[in-house]
Design a protein around this motif. Structure first.
Motif, PDB file in Angstrom:
ATOM      1  N   LYS A  77      -2.424  55.723  31.380  1.00 24.37           N
ATOM      2  CA  LYS A  77      -1.883  56.012  32.715  1.00 24.37           C
ATOM      3  C   LYS A  77      -1.503  54.729  33.430  1.00 24.37           C
ATOM      4  N   ALA A  79      -0.656  51.868  32.011  1.00 25.38           N
ATOM      5  CA  ALA A  79       0.523  51.321  31.338  1.00 25.38           C
ATOM      6  C   ALA A  79       1.776  52.092  31.727  1.00 25.38           C
ATOM      7  N   ALA A  80       1.664  53.415  31.872  1.00 23.25           N
ATOM      8  CA  ALA A  80       2.812  54.219  32.291  1.00 23.25           C
ATOM      9  C   ALA A  80       3.228  53.864  33.705  1.00 23.25           C
ATOM     10  N   ILE A  82       2.818  50.954  35.213  1.00 28.02           N
ATOM     11  CA  ILE A  82       3.446  49.632  35.150  1.00 28.02           C
ATOM     12  C   ILE A  82       4.851  49.754  34.570  1.00 28.02           C
ATOM     13  N   GLY A  83       4.996  50.547  33.535  1.00 27.72           N
ATOM     14  CA  GLY A  83       6.311  50.762  32.941  1.00 27.72           C
ATOM     15  C   GLY A  83       7.277  51.411  33.908  1.00 27.72           C
ATOM     16  N   GLN A  84       6.767  52.343  34.686  1.00 28.88           N
ATOM     17  CA  GLN A  84       7.623  53.014  35.664  1.00 28.88           C
ATOM     18  C   GLN A  84       8.071  52.028  36.744  1.00 28.88           C
ATOM     19  N   TRP A  86       8.363  48.789  36.396  1.00 29.74           N
ATOM     20  CA  TRP A  86       9.293  47.875  35.751  1.00 29.74           C
ATOM     21  C   TRP A  86      10.659  48.524  35.581  1.00 29.74           C
ATOM     22  N   LEU A  87      10.684  49.789  35.217  1.00 24.45           N
ATOM     23  CA  LEU A  87      11.944  50.507  35.039  1.00 24.45           C
ATOM     24  C   LEU A  87      12.694  50.634  36.354  1.00 24.45           C
ATOM     25  N   LYS A  89      12.443  48.612  38.973  1.00 28.01           N
ATOM     26  CA  LYS A  89      12.935  47.278  39.308  1.00 28.01           C
ATOM     27  C   LYS A  89      14.147  46.916  38.470  1.00 28.01           C
TER      28      LYS A  89
END
Length: 96
Positions: A77, A79-80, A82-84, A86-87, A89
């Motif tokens: 969760k 990592a998701a 953080i990925g969201q 980053w996406l 941005k």
């Protein structure tokens, strides 16, 4: 556990003559297939100990599995999230 016993034995009886040779003979006895040394140690000491504590071991393994599952879920969760971020941005930086 084995390292604790080995360290204690080395510390307490290493002064005895032929201690190193006796330790080498023990390792060969446990290792060599024709002596069945490891089998004797397992059948005589380890198997009864494990059988006696089998319920506690199983309970501990189930607890460990549940804790690992919870930790994995929380890490995924995070990592998701953080990925969201980053996406989002990255999408803002792309000219349209």
């Amino acid at each position: 556990m084995l390292m604790v016993v080995k360290t204690f034995m080395d510390w307490t009886v290493s002064w005895l003559p032929m201690y190193g040779e006796a330790k080498l003979l023990l390792v060969i006895y446990l290792w060599h297939p024709s002596t069945w040394g490891a089998g004797h140690v397992y059948d005589g000491f380890l198997h009864p100990l494990v059988a006696w504590h089998e319920a506690d071991i199983d309970r501990g393994l189930l607890d460990l599995r549940a804790r690992a599952r919870d930790m994995t879920t929380s890490q995924l969760k995070a990592a998701a999230a953080i990925g969201q971020v980053w996406l989002v941005k990255a999408a803002r930086c792309v000219p349209s």
